[in-house]
Design a protein around this motif. Structure first.
Motif, PDB file in Angstrom:
ATOM      1  N   PRO A  96       0.841  -1.206   0.000  1.00 44.85           N
ATOM      2  CA  PRO A  96       0.000   0.000   0.000  1.00 44.85           C
ATOM      3  C   PRO A  96       0.872   1.250   0.000  1.00 44.85           C
ATOM      4  O   PRO A  96       1.699   1.439   0.885  1.00 44.85           O
ATOM      5  CB  PRO A  96      -0.775  -0.129   1.319  1.00 44.85           C
ATOM      6  N   SER A 125      -3.623   2.426  -0.171  1.00 44.64           N
ATOM      7  CA  SER A 125      -3.242   3.297   0.940  1.00 44.64           C
ATOM      8  C   SER A 125      -4.410   4.177   1.368  1.00 44.64           C
ATOM      9  O   SER A 125      -5.199   4.635   0.532  1.00 44.64           O
ATOM     10  CB  SER A 125      -2.078   4.186   0.507  1.00 44.64           C
ATOM     11  N   THR A 175      -0.750   0.349   9.563  1.00 41.79           N
ATOM     12  CA  THR A 175       0.648   0.811   9.528  1.00 41.79           C
ATOM     13  C   THR A 175       0.987   1.497  10.849  1.00 41.79           C
ATOM     14  O   THR A 175       0.329   2.462  11.246  1.00 41.79           O
ATOM     15  CB  THR A 175       0.851   1.772   8.337  1.00 41.79           C
ATOM     16  N   ASP A 312       8.198  -6.249   3.016  1.00 38.94           N
ATOM     17  CA  ASP A 312       8.593  -5.475   1.841  1.00 38.94           C
ATOM     18  C   ASP A 312       9.796  -4.633   2.194  1.00 38.94           C
ATOM     19  O   ASP A 312      10.313  -4.712   3.307  1.00 38.94           O
ATOM     20  CB  ASP A 312       7.439  -4.631   1.271  1.00 38.94           C
TER      21      ASP A 312
HETATM   22  C1  FMN Z   1       5.689   7.119  -2.630  1.00 36.28           C
HETATM   23  C2  FMN Z   1       5.426   6.130  -1.546  1.00 36.28           C
HETATM   24  C3  FMN Z   1       4.288   6.274  -0.771  1.00 36.28           C
HETATM   25  C4  FMN Z   1       4.031   5.370   0.259  1.00 36.28           C
HETATM   26  N1  FMN Z   1       2.881   5.506   0.980  1.00 36.28           N
HETATM   27  C5  FMN Z   1       2.598   4.607   1.964  1.00 36.28           C
HETATM   28  C6  FMN Z   1       1.371   4.698   2.674  1.00 36.28           C
HETATM   29  O1  FMN Z   1       0.549   5.561   2.423  1.00 36.28           O
HETATM   30  N2  FMN Z   1       1.153   3.784   3.648  1.00 36.28           N
HETATM   31  C7  FMN Z   1       2.047   2.782   3.959  1.00 36.28           C
HETATM   32  O2  FMN Z   1       1.798   1.977   4.851  1.00 36.28           O
HETATM   33  N3  FMN Z   1       3.206   2.675   3.264  1.00 36.28           N
HETATM   34  C8  FMN Z   1       3.492   3.547   2.286  1.00 36.28           C
HETATM   35  N4  FMN Z   1       4.655   3.430   1.571  1.00 36.28           N
HETATM   36  C9  FMN Z   1       5.575   2.309   1.873  1.00 36.28           C
HETATM   37  C10 FMN Z   1       5.218   1.059   1.066  1.00 36.28           C
HETATM   38  O3  FMN Z   1       4.031   0.466   1.519  1.00 36.28           O
HETATM   39  C11 FMN Z   1       6.296  -0.015   1.198  1.00 36.28           C
HETATM   40  O4  FMN Z   1       6.478  -0.318   2.568  1.00 36.28           O
HETATM   41  C12 FMN Z   1       7.650   0.351   0.599  1.00 36.28           C
HETATM   42  O5  FMN Z   1       7.526   1.147  -0.565  1.00 36.28           O
HETATM   43  C13 FMN Z   1       8.368  -0.957   0.232  1.00 36.28           C
HETATM   44  O6  FMN Z   1       9.688  -0.744  -0.131  1.00 36.28           O
HETATM   45  P1  FMN Z   1      10.162  -0.647  -1.658  1.00 36.28           P
HETATM   46  O7  FMN Z   1       9.710   0.673  -2.127  1.00 36.28           O
HETATM   47  O8  FMN Z   1      11.650  -0.760  -1.544  1.00 36.28           O
HETATM   48  O9  FMN Z   1       9.554  -1.795  -2.428  1.00 36.28           O
HETATM   49  C14 FMN Z   1       4.938   4.311   0.528  1.00 36.28           C
HETATM   50  C15 FMN Z   1       6.063   4.161  -0.277  1.00 36.28           C
HETATM   51  C16 FMN Z   1       6.320   5.057  -1.311  1.00 36.28           C
HETATM   52  C17 FMN Z   1       7.539   4.864  -2.154  1.00 36.28           C
END
Ligand code: FMN
Length: 384
Positions: A96, A125, A175, A312
């Motif tokens: 998400p 998300s 989260t 992740d």
């Molecule tokens: C632009 C962006 C926005 C994100 N927004 C959220 C969010 O709203 N809620 C959340 O739990 N994680 C958020 N994440 C984290 C992702 O869920 C995830 O944990 C992370 O991107 C995984 O690592 P990776 O980018 O190396 O694959 C976000 C990540 C990115 C890059």
């Protein structure tokens, strides 16, 4: 700085030929760097602080080696993954992550549709740029989960989760790693401090709950994510997990996202979580932690056998998928690659992202002699 929107952002405008240049997940990032405006690319790609955790997320995978095994029948190889009674095509899911519309006009609808076609779980998300109900309508057949933060306003938190359940989302990620937002200096340097109009955090019907319109609009912080901090409950304790578990129908699994220690994994389960989710938020939250994969064995050992453990942060290869499963993960998510594949190829880009990860996972499984996910045992990996 308000970014200009990227010039051509719909799949129909993109040349499908670009996708022919993509042969692995990192190719999407390289190409996305060319098509996105620099502040936007850097917002997506960067980590907090000195980006130690961002780098460790990748480095951790390099610290393990796979142990090939020969002459084990893999002709009927299957990547099918069972998660809370549901069958998914692949042990890889869309983490998400908010604001997909920054890189594609169809935003989260495009990603969710692609996940539906790939048979993988899509995480929406709370801070998405398309609302819960519209994503559900766009991808009714996709296996969708909703990600919640704990807002100061508990009634508003519950209202969002209930909207998701009513719209057919089949599980909830809570989260817990974002009681403050990690500070990405690059956004401050780029003055990337507001969502470019007309984009909004679409799940908040008007002004987000618990914060006055003036404060929300003031955007006084140096990076726009930090504007959201005023919404979040900094006084929350583990009782919040018990609270949400009790409010949810027992048929809806609750997985706590952002667990990086055995202690918190045990607490999550003790407070009713049905699964735990190891994550550094892609290196965007606390800097100077272990890479997520390095925290996985400790977390997996701390929860009762059979408890789903998701992970992740840094997953980019089929070999990463196999390493994580060998170390105790049930399934793994990708975050940044969703944005980069959407930016490069729109919805078709996300199709290709999951095709690549599926094929690489199949090859890695075949060459480690694993015909099913159940065969991916601890002896498939060793320390390098
Ligand atoms: C632009 C962006 C926005 C994100 N927004 C959220 C969010 O709203 N809620 C959340 O739990 N994680 C958020 N994440 C984290 C992702 O869920 C995830 O944990 C992370 O991107 C995984 O690592 P990776 O980018 O190396 O694959 C976000 C990540 C990115 C890059």
């Amino acid at each position: 700085m308000l970014l200009r929107r990227v010039v051509t952002r719909t799949a129909s405008h993109r040349s499908l030929a670009t996708l022919d240049a993509v042969h692995n997940v990192d190719d999407f990032q390289r190409l996305a760097k060319d098509v996105l405006e620099r502040p936007l690319y850097e917002y997506l790609a960067s980590g907090s602080g000195d980006e130690v955790t961002l780098r460790e997320n990748r480095a951790a995978f390099g610290r393990y080696a796979l142990r090939p095994r020969a002459l084990r029948p893999v002709d009927a190889l299957s990547t099918t993954c069972e998660l809370f009674g549901n069958e998914l095509a692949l042990p890889v899911f869309a983490s998400p992550a908010g604001v997909h519309s920054l890189v594609d006009d169809e935003g989260e609808c495009a990603t969710a549709r692609a996940c539906g076609r790939a048979g993988v779980l899509f995480g929406l998300s709370q801070h998405a740029t398309v609302c819960i109900e519209d994503v559900a309508a766009a991808a009714p057949g996709a296996h969708r989960w909703f990600q919640s933060y704990l807002l100061k306003d508990r009634a508003a938190t519950l209202d969002l989760v209930r909207r998701a359940v009513a719209a057919g989302y089949r599980g909830v990620f809570l989260t817990v790693d974002s009681v403050r937002f990690g500070f990405r200096e690059v956004d401050a340097r780029n003055n990337f401090c507001a969502l470019p109009p007309p984009l909004t955090l679409a799940n908040y019907v008007a002004t987000p709950p618990g914060i006055g319109a003036a404060a929300w609009e003031a955007r006084e912080h140096r990076a726009w994510d930090q504007n959201s901090e005023a919404l979040f409950d900094t006084a929350a304790s583990w009782d919040a997990v018990s609270w949400l578990r009790e409010e949810l129908d027992p048929s809806i699994p609750l997985v706590v996202k952002g667990v990086m220690t055995g202690e918190d994994a045990a607490l999550a389960v003790a407070h009713g979580a049905d699964g735990v989710y190891v994550s550094t938020h892609g290196g965007r939250q606390l800097d100077e932690t272990l890479g997520a994969l390095d925290a996985l064995p400790e977390v997996a050992a701390a929860v009762p056998p059979g408890t789903p453990v998701l992970l992740d942060s840094g997953v980019r290869r089929g070999t990463d998928v196999v390493k994580a499963l060998a170390l105790g993960a049930t399934a793994v998510g990708v975050g940044k690659p969703l944005f980069f594949s959407l930016a490069v190829g729109g919805e078709r880009g996300v199709d290709k992202l999951f095709e690549i990860l599926a094929e690489e996972t199949r090859v890695a499984m075949a060459l480690t002699g694993c015909a099913s996910l159940a065969d991916i045992s601890a002896d498939v990996v060793c320390a390098r």
